[in-house]
Design a protein around this motif. Sequence first.
Motif, PDB file in Angstrom:
ATOM      1  N   UNK A   1     -21.969  11.246 -16.579  1.00 41.64           N
ATOM      2  CA  UNK A   1     -22.012  10.232 -15.521  1.00 41.64           C
ATOM      3  C   UNK A   1     -20.759  10.376 -14.670  1.00 41.64           C
ATOM      4  N   UNK A   2     -20.946  10.118 -13.408  1.00 46.21           N
ATOM      5  CA  UNK A   2     -19.828  10.161 -12.483  1.00 46.21           C
ATOM      6  C   UNK A   2     -18.868   9.025 -12.813  1.00 46.21           C
ATOM      7  N   UNK A   3     -17.598   9.279 -12.653  1.00 47.82           N
ATOM      8  CA  UNK A   3     -16.623   8.227 -12.883  1.00 47.82           C
ATOM      9  C   UNK A   3     -16.459   7.398 -11.613  1.00 47.82           C
ATOM     10  N   UNK A   4     -15.886   6.238 -11.783  1.00 47.99           N
ATOM     11  CA  UNK A   4     -15.679   5.383 -10.600  1.00 47.99           C
ATOM     12  C   UNK A   4     -14.189   5.147 -10.392  1.00 47.99           C
ATOM     13  N   UNK A   5     -13.873   4.894  -9.151  1.00 46.04           N
ATOM     14  CA  UNK A   5     -12.476   4.905  -8.766  1.00 46.04           C
ATOM     15  C   UNK A   5     -12.167   3.810  -7.752  1.00 46.04           C
ATOM     16  N   UNK A   6     -10.978   3.252  -7.891  1.00 47.40           N
ATOM     17  CA  UNK A   6     -10.536   2.242  -6.921  1.00 47.40           C
ATOM     18  C   UNK A   6      -9.127   2.528  -6.459  1.00 47.40           C
ATOM     19  N   UNK A   7      -8.772   1.968  -5.312  1.00 41.47           N
ATOM     20  CA  UNK A   7      -7.438   2.238  -4.775  1.00 41.47           C
ATOM     21  C   UNK A   7      -6.793   0.948  -4.283  1.00 41.47           C
ATOM     22  N   UNK A   8      -5.507   0.870  -4.498  1.00 41.64           N
ATOM     23  CA  UNK A   8      -4.720  -0.232  -3.937  1.00 41.64           C
ATOM     24  C   UNK A   8      -3.718   0.377  -2.971  1.00 41.64           C
ATOM     25  N   UNK A   9      -3.700  -0.134  -1.746  1.00 36.32           N
ATOM     26  CA  UNK A   9      -2.921   0.510  -0.689  1.00 36.32           C
ATOM     27  C   UNK A   9      -3.740   1.629  -0.074  1.00 36.32           C
ATOM     28  N   UNK A  10      -3.063   2.427   0.774  1.00 31.85           N
ATOM     29  CA  UNK A  10      -3.811   3.515   1.427  1.00 31.85           C
ATOM     30  C   UNK A  10      -4.729   3.004   2.511  1.00 31.85           C
ATOM     31  N   UNK A  11      -4.327   1.914   3.139  1.00 34.32           N
ATOM     32  CA  UNK A  11      -5.148   1.315   4.191  1.00 34.32           C
ATOM     33  C   UNK A  11      -5.197   2.160   5.458  1.00 34.32           C
ATOM     34  N   UNK A  12      -5.873   1.599   6.440  1.00 33.89           N
ATOM     35  CA  UNK A  12      -6.060   2.337   7.697  1.00 33.89           C
ATOM     36  C   UNK A  12      -4.705   2.748   8.272  1.00 33.89           C
TER      37      UNK A  12
ATOM     38  N   UNK B   1     -16.269  14.058  -8.807  1.00 35.97           N
ATOM     39  CA  UNK B   1     -16.212  13.475 -10.151  1.00 35.97           C
ATOM     40  C   UNK B   1     -15.964  11.970 -10.122  1.00 35.97           C
ATOM     41  N   UNK B   2     -15.374  11.512  -9.046  1.00 29.52           N
ATOM     42  CA  UNK B   2     -15.133  10.079  -8.913  1.00 29.52           C
ATOM     43  C   UNK B   2     -15.910   9.516  -7.720  1.00 29.52           C
ATOM     44  N   UNK B   3     -16.545   8.387  -7.908  1.00 28.03           N
ATOM     45  CA  UNK B   3     -17.109   7.655  -6.765  1.00 28.03           C
ATOM     46  C   UNK B   3     -16.128   6.546  -6.395  1.00 28.03           C
ATOM     47  N   UNK B   4     -15.888   6.440  -5.138  1.00 30.22           N
ATOM     48  CA  UNK B   4     -14.976   5.412  -4.645  1.00 30.22           C
ATOM     49  C   UNK B   4     -15.736   4.088  -4.603  1.00 30.22           C
ATOM     50  N   UNK B   5     -15.350   3.111  -5.460  1.00 31.14           N
ATOM     51  CA  UNK B   5     -16.159   1.905  -5.612  1.00 31.14           C
ATOM     52  C   UNK B   5     -15.428   0.603  -5.321  1.00 31.14           C
ATOM     53  N   UNK B   6     -14.106   0.643  -5.316  1.00 27.10           N
ATOM     54  CA  UNK B   6     -13.394  -0.626  -5.148  1.00 27.10           C
ATOM     55  C   UNK B   6     -12.040  -0.382  -4.508  1.00 27.10           C
TER      56      UNK B   6
END
Lengths: 385, 385, 385, 385
Positions: free
Chosen positions: B2-13, B30-35
């Motif tokens: 299964x694909x892993x899921x990934x989130x980020x804090x910061x890195x805004x526009x 390998x990672x889906x950007x989800x949050x």
Amino acid sequence: MTKLTWGMIGGGEGSQIGPAHRLGAGLDGEFSFMAGALDHRPDAGRAYGRALGLDVDRSYGDWREMLDGERTRDDRVDLVTVATPNATHFEITKAFLEGGFHVLCEKPMTMTVAEGEEIVNISKETGKICAVNYGYSGYSLVRHMKAMVARGDIGKIRVVVAEFAHGHHADAADADNPRVRWRYDPAQAGVSAQFADCGIHAMHMASFVTGQEVERLSADTISAIGSRVLEDDAMVNFRMSGGAAGRLWTSSVAIGRQHGLTLQVFGETGGLRWAQEQPNQLYYMPLGQRLQVIERGEAGLSPEADRASRVTIGHSEGMPLAFANIYKDLAEAIQARKEGRTMDPAANLYPRAEDGLRSMAAVFAVAESGKAEGKWVDARPPMFR
Amino acid sequence: MTKLTWGMIGGGEGSQIGPAHRLGAGLDGEFSFMAGALDHRPDAGRAYGRALGLDVDRSYGDWREMLDGERTRDDRVDLVTVATPNATHFEITKAFLEGGFHVLCEKPMTMTVAEGEEIVNISKETGKICAVNYGYSGYSLVRHMKAMVARGDIGKIRVVVAEFAHGHHADAADADNPRVRWRYDPAQAGVSAQFADCGIHAMHMASFVTGQEVERLSADTISAIGSRVLEDDAMVNFRMSGGAAGRLWTSSVAIGRQHGLTLQVFGETGGLRWAQEQPNQLYYMPLGQRLQVIERGEAGLSPEADRASRVTIGHSEGMPLAFANIYKDLAEAIQARKEGRTMDPAANLYPRAEDGLRSMAAVFAVAESGKAEGKWVDARPPMFR
Amino acid sequence: MTKLTWGMIGGGEGSQIGPAHRLGAGLDGEFSFMAGALDHRPDAGRAYGRALGLDVDRSYGDWREMLDGERTRDDRVDLVTVATPNATHFEITKAFLEGGFHVLCEKPMTMTVAEGEEIVNISKETGKICAVNYGYSGYSLVRHMKAMVARGDIGKIRVVVAEFAHGHHADAADADNPRVRWRYDPAQAGVSAQFADCGIHAMHMASFVTGQEVERLSADTISAIGSRVLEDDAMVNFRMSGGAAGRLWTSSVAIGRQHGLTLQVFGETGGLRWAQEQPNQLYYMPLGQRLQVIERGEAGLSPEADRASRVTIGHSEGMPLAFANIYKDLAEAIQARKEGRTMDPAANLYPRAEDGLRSMAAVFAVAESGKAEGKWVDARPPMFR
Amino acid sequence: MTKLTWGMIGGGEGSQIGPAHRLGAGLDGEFSFMAGALDHRPDAGRAYGRALGLDVDRSYGDWREMLDGERTRDDRVDLVTVATPNATHFEITKAFLEGGFHVLCEKPMTMTVAEGEEIVNISKETGKICAVNYGYSGYSLVRHMKAMVARGDIGKIRVVVAEFAHGHHADAADADNPRVRWRYDPAQAGVSAQFADCGIHAMHMASFVTGQEVERLSADTISAIGSRVLEDDAMVNFRMSGGAAGRLWTSSVAIGRQHGLTLQVFGETGGLRWAQEQPNQLYYMPLGQRLQVIERGEAGLSPEADRASRVTIGHSEGMPLAFANIYKDLAEAIQARKEGRTMDPAANLYPRAEDGLRSMAAVFAVAESGKAEGKWVDARPPMFR
Ligand SMILES: NC(=O)c1ccc[n+]([C@@H]2O[C@H](COP(=O)([O-])OP(=O)(O)OC[C@H]3O[C@@H](n4cnc5c(N)ncnc54)[C@H](O)[C@@H]3O)[C@@H](O)[C@H]2O)c1
Ligand SMILES: NC(=O)c1ccc[n+]([C@@H]2O[C@H](COP(=O)([O-])OP(=O)(O)OC[C@H]3O[C@@H](n4cnc5c(N)ncnc54)[C@H](O)[C@@H]3O)[C@@H](O)[C@H]2O)c1
Ligand SMILES: NC(=O)c1ccc[n+]([C@@H]2O[C@H](COP(=O)([O-])OP(=O)(O)OC[C@H]3O[C@@H](n4cnc5c(N)ncnc54)[C@H](O)[C@@H]3O)[C@@H](O)[C@H]2O)c1
Ligand SMILES: NC(=O)c1ccc[n+]([C@@H]2O[C@H](COP(=O)([O-])OP(=O)(O)OC[C@H]3O[C@@H](n4cnc5c(N)ncnc54)[C@H](O)[C@@H]3O)[C@@H](O)[C@H]2O)c1
């Protein structure tokens, strides 16, 4: 213009630097090679001198013989090069200056600071030129860097980064080979090995290009090959008279580097980068613009660069021509004296006894700081403090 | 798988590093950007998250909201990247680790050594991965250097020379621009500017490649632009756990240099040289032989290099792929945990909390030594002494 | 903006170019990989599709199955990439265009000129995009070259020198290896080997950057390895629609070259030089001035270059990002159609069916001229004469 | 060993190539400069000769005066260099050979093939050396390439790629400047401009290194600047006596290139690459291995390379030293004749009348083929068919 005459002490058959001096002195046809005491073995020296075309009576067995022989001739040589091992430089240079000869001495000029001060004084008193062979300062683009800095192209200098790294003493299995070993033995080499041998070229170049002297320094010296007493790798931080900070790395264990003398100079409004192994290009970036490639021989360079350049753009000029530029400067300096005129300012760039002295002070400062955990020490010769 | 899921804090526009993380995490699928909680302005962050395709309910206004939101979900993200400004790293990383998330934190991991030790401890206690984004260690040939050193290709390491020089803060006229200024202001940036920002990349790489830790160091720090309190140029000498000596120069006033991260490693039987700006070639000289050009993607490289290489030889792979290799390592580490198996050792190369902590200790050591005339100081975090 | 969906034919496990397409299509997150017929062995293709995360019902056994399956879906893929061996490109591309899909076809687009004309016509009639993967035209600085030429920075173009030289087929002992052999066998490869495989990339780039089409050419083709029927080394001289003369060398026996695609463009007022292996620097010399180094990502580049650039200056971007730029263009082209708006002109740079056709005409012209002692022949497709 | 004596015709004050000859002849101290007719203006020539240190009676006003003067002296010069404009080479060289002098003639040796054959015959009949100054063949690493090829290091040669591109005649605004214009005017320059001026250097080097002669060629010549009659850019394909295929590009409108003479040689088991602007490195790739950097001066090179090398590894040697190697060869050839012994085979590398003749045949072949749409023509002089 009569041709000048030239003699050499050391640089015998098979020596490393001898051929480069003969190339350099002969290249422009300004000096005729007329006398020599070329080898520490009198017979070998005499034979080699004759093989190189010297007259029998000017192919001397040792330097004292040469000093006596030349001093009394009407056609005594105009310039004497001292290319013997380091420990002999002081004695020979002193004797010839006092004998009334102009001298070009190999680096390091002396083994101690006191000797260096003595040479500076003798040179002043006798009025004779005492040049020191920091031959890399003869490259056309090195002189152009100096001219660019002097005319303010990159503003006040902030940081200078100099390097002289090679890997020719990296083989531990070869470390006891006498040809290599003596260099790291204090009894023979003095207080410093790699810095005294190569580092001072890089440090001279930093001073030459910036027009600033090294005032204080801190050194981290190591013996990467354990059996060595003296350093084979050193990092030196320094401060210069005009406010620049400097970083200088030198190494003889940097496998993969050949003769890596490089200089980077960063000022308020630009940066410059040059490398001895590719000496025909100078990289220049004016603040906020693009990196530019300055080519040796291009139109519009400084008079100093033009004078030190012989063939057209796109043809490389190498190290023998850089050496030749030191001789070209000296020829002009000597001719000007003979003719009682001011010399061409663009030729007035040969390194002098003062530079040789400053290097010696730096060598001792590096050795002292290296032993004292990098303590900052005064790097100036006492007479210039 | 299964694909892993990934989130980020910061890195805004408009952020500098955000795009590189999205590229890196997404590259191998390998990672889906989800949050995400992407911006310090809640509305801007939410809007940008949705623009990037996040669901409304996972496009958070701030990291606390995200922590609460994700913690309670069954499909909580597998990995959280912290790409906010330095001062917030500790708090956010700590909270997410404690919340049971694996974290990839931007460098510097914390602002103090004590915080660094706390993160290391929390990571151990929670059993959660805390990686730190020394992304340049992801380049295929950097990993090959490490593998070559580890298998003894160049023998015991004698000297490491690292550099990270750029000229992007060289304009004095721009020094008061707030975008630049805060970096040299201790109130905002802490005890170090250029070393903490760039130097630690070079130092990490020296450790990564040699497999040795920095134990002691001596630093010469300067503020080339006078109005700055913190350093914009530093030279650091160091000693490593396996006996290597190190030299590291970093500068932000080196006009003409762009992103000059380079590493030279000299061992008893060979030398290696690599530069970040031309990352697809590695220069290798075995003692007494010739310089060789190792190409990324060539046949016969180490498993570590092969794993970090995606396209055929002769095509360049750049920095986004190096970043992606960190994510690829993390994906493998996380999947292996999920599947209860040992991870691929060739993937076990991502930098960790311990590295982040060591950098922090080095930053404080540099600051201390810089203020004390280059006194040698212990560069190890207390917990590793 | 809804994410677009994407499918691929060919590019199965272990294929050379498949990974680069997946990287390229996925990189910016604009396309989701949703369907594929990845292998010539139905089962292997289906299994690999699922391993890559495709749904079972969209992991097809062959391209006809995929065409049927996708055509009838509401959520049919927005773009189909054809990355199968050359001989199948025409049939598959034609079928998908006629089925109403946008297509990105690998090069060479077809095996004959007539097929190429047919594809151009079908693309026009159906209104569907048919792009061709001259992926190297996606590099940011290649696009900047094009923009510089278009805005007149180097004046009217006089001479273009293109090269694509590698040495990967130089081993005579390996020439009968089937993996290599088929490429030089007319039965399998058609009328040309090295020119059709690599030369057309260089020729496309010459046209792309100059904005001129190749009209006439003369070729010298050789089979350096005697057992080969088709050429492994060719020199092509040509003339372009805007008056430029061109020289193009391509070789697969150039030992020591890796993937040597380079372009030099000389105009009335300046010259440009770029090399695929170091794609982040562009060398520019304005007439009478100095060589300048243009860095990818520097401030003030053209909109075309900026759009094709992702990370900050000094970080290399490699070939996968160039490929991704082709996909980025296509995403914009497809989105613009969906939204009924004009597309961003800076994205309107993807190579098209017309380019694929022109290459095919050039391939036949090279083969004809090569057999006729370098006779100059018309290199244009009949429909463009 | 008595020093040899040397005279020069042409190379007056301000001439382009004169200084390089004086440097080259004087560098090793093997030739003393004793006579000259340096300028087309008798007075200027005499004055400059004296300024350079010639005796009044050997500082001639024109070459006929010099021929008469020297012929009758016992200490006539051992070697005469002809460095006048092209159209005068034949007449002067012929006269001096017939007068019993060894001659080093600048390229092109003659203006026609018939003249070239005459010189070859006269040189044979008189037994006098007639060398031609393809000075770039004097570089140490060029000679090493030749030695590597000769001893089979890269196997049978398949393809040779030579280039000589510069941009010094690219300025259309300057094209009518008489200094540039005459070069493209058939009345003054003959049948070819850029190929005859620069291309023949590249072609000679291809022959020199491979040990093969050019037999047939096909040329594409253009005048990029419209007002020119003769070509300023040419591409020449050729076939060599040992089966190698050749490609040669030469241009004078390649803005951004300085003096771009490069050679790539690809054989069955290896490839070599060398560039005149960085002459101290030679790139060598043995089949299936890695690119290696061969350094001028490294241990273990061929005797031919060692003989042509003067300073230690890592110091660049430039073009004047390459020229000097031609003189060094000639000194050895002349001394060996004087001493009645066989010359050192490693010195037997100076280009000869036969090479000058072959170039002339190539020049006419290029002109003919260029006018005939690239028809393949015989490139051999009639006497060698
Ligand atoms: N400026 C530079 O770049 C550079 C480069 C290399 C060497 N050097 C310096 O040149 C000097 C010589 O170095 P080298 O490498 O050529 O050394 P070397 O050992 O190769 O040669 C020294 C020569 O001096 C001769 N000699 C020794 N003692 C003598 C004496 N008392 N009288 C006459 N001749 C004597 C020896 O016989 C030998 O021919 C050293 O001081 C060295 O530091 C400078
Ligand atoms: N590893 C590397 O090579 C590398 C390179 C550049 C930057 N960095 C690091 O990345 C970090 C970010 O640097 P940058 O240059 O992208 O900064 P930036 O100022 O360009 O962007 C920071 C982003 O974080 C957001 N942000 C700030 N506070 C936030 C909060 N409390 N919650 C959520 N979002 C918040 C901002 O809105 C902005 O979008 C820094 O720590 C820097 O040191 C690392
Ligand atoms: N644009 C470029 O730079 C570039 C570079 C390399 C290859 N190419 C082109 O890409 C194409 C593929 O080349 P490659 O080197 O990846 O080949 P490859 O042989 O490595 O892979 C071909 C793939 O296609 C699959 N395949 C074959 N027939 C198929 C069919 N009928 N249906 C579905 N799948 C099928 C195979 O199973 C295999 O997975 C060629 O046309 C080549 O010219 C382009
Ligand atoms: N081998 C090389 O790499 C190379 C490079 C440059 C030039 N050349 C060749 O060298 C030759 C000279 O070229 P240059 O660029 O120095 O030319 P130049 O015009 O700069 O100089 C020619 C010199 O010859 C003198 N001269 C002319 N006619 C004379 C005569 N009848 N008698 C005596 N002196 C005469 C002129 O006064 C002048 O000093 C040309 O044949 C050229 O092709 C060769």
